[in-house]
Write a protein that holds these residues in place. Structure first.
Motif: not given
Ligand code: TMP
Length: 206
Positions: A39-41, A155-157, A95-98, A100-103, A12-14, A16-18, A74-76
């Motif tokens: 990293r992604e996106p 935006r997601f936080e 990679s910081d996210r892939f 699984d984040s979309t799932r 989740i956001d925050g 510590g994964k990065s 973006a992933r493609r």
């Molecule tokens: P980050 O904070 O790890 O850089 O990630 C950016 C944000 O994008 C984080 O809030 C999670 C979101 N995200 C998705 O909603 N779907 C996705 O597939 C990816 C890769 C990130």
């Protein structure tokens, strides 16, 4: 055919994964290994442009369905231009996210869109990491850390605590579904302690 190792960090956001991704990259590089940190996106020029569209602005700017399309586009690009060439060279890609984040972020937070995410993944991406670290963290603690960073990509936080709790459960359930590659890591410890545990798992795979 790919021969390198593809490792992803999720959480989740925050969470510590990065920080952990960075620490692992530095450690493996110090050992003389050829490592690509991405990293992604984002992660490729085109995908970084899409990142800006996705992470800034009003939380309601995109529907979950539109997000699935943008994240997958973006992933493609990232996969074609960066990940595949690096693993084909034999590099370790971290990679910081892939996917699984979309799932979890798009597939399990605003209705059950997981079947749509899975179909698109199968058609457009068709690749899973060799090893995934899911850094688990209490959402309340993680959220205050995430927002405190003030990155401007919040935006997601901005969806709030309930959203982050749903995400946490989503990631833990994903770890049960993909036990062959997922390792859940307790993120509520000193960074060095977490890094040592992660390194031990990677050394096992290497
Ligand atoms: P980050 O904070 O790890 O850089 O990630 C950016 C944000 O994008 C984080 O809030 C999670 C979101 N995200 C998705 O909603 N779907 C996705 O597939 C990816 C890769 C990130």
């Amino acid at each position: 055919m790919s021969s390198g190792l593809f490792i992803t960090f999720e959480g989740i956001d925050g969470s510590g994964k990065s920080t952990q991704a960075k620490m692992l990259v530095e450690r493996l590089m110090a050992d003389g290994l050829s490592v690509l940190h991405t990293r992604e996106p984002g992660g490729s020029d085109g995908a970084e442009e899409i990142r800006q569209l996705l992470l800034t602005g009003d939380p309601d700017r995109w529907s979950a369905e539109t997000e699935i399309l943008l994240f997958t586009a973006a992933r493609r690009d990232h996969l074609e231009k960066v990940i595949e060439p690096a693993t084909e060279r034999g590099d370790i890609v971290i990679s910081d996210r892939f996917a699984d984040s979309t799932r979890v972020y798009q597939g399990a937070t605003r209705g059950d869109l997981r079947p749509m995410v899975d179909r698109l993944h199968e058609q457009m991406i068709g690749r899973e990491p060799d090893l995934t670290f899911i850094v688990d963290m209490d959402p309340q603690k993680a959220l205050s850390r995430g927002l405190a960073r003030g990155s401007g990509e919040d935006r997601f936080e901005d969806f709030g605590l309930g959203f982050q709790e749903t995400l946490r459960h989503g990631f833990l359930s994903l770890a049960r579904d993909f036990q062959d590659r997922c390792v859940v890591i307790d993120g509520d410890r000193a960074a060095e302690q977490i890094a040592a545990e992660i390194l031990a798992h990677v050394m096992d795979r290497l």
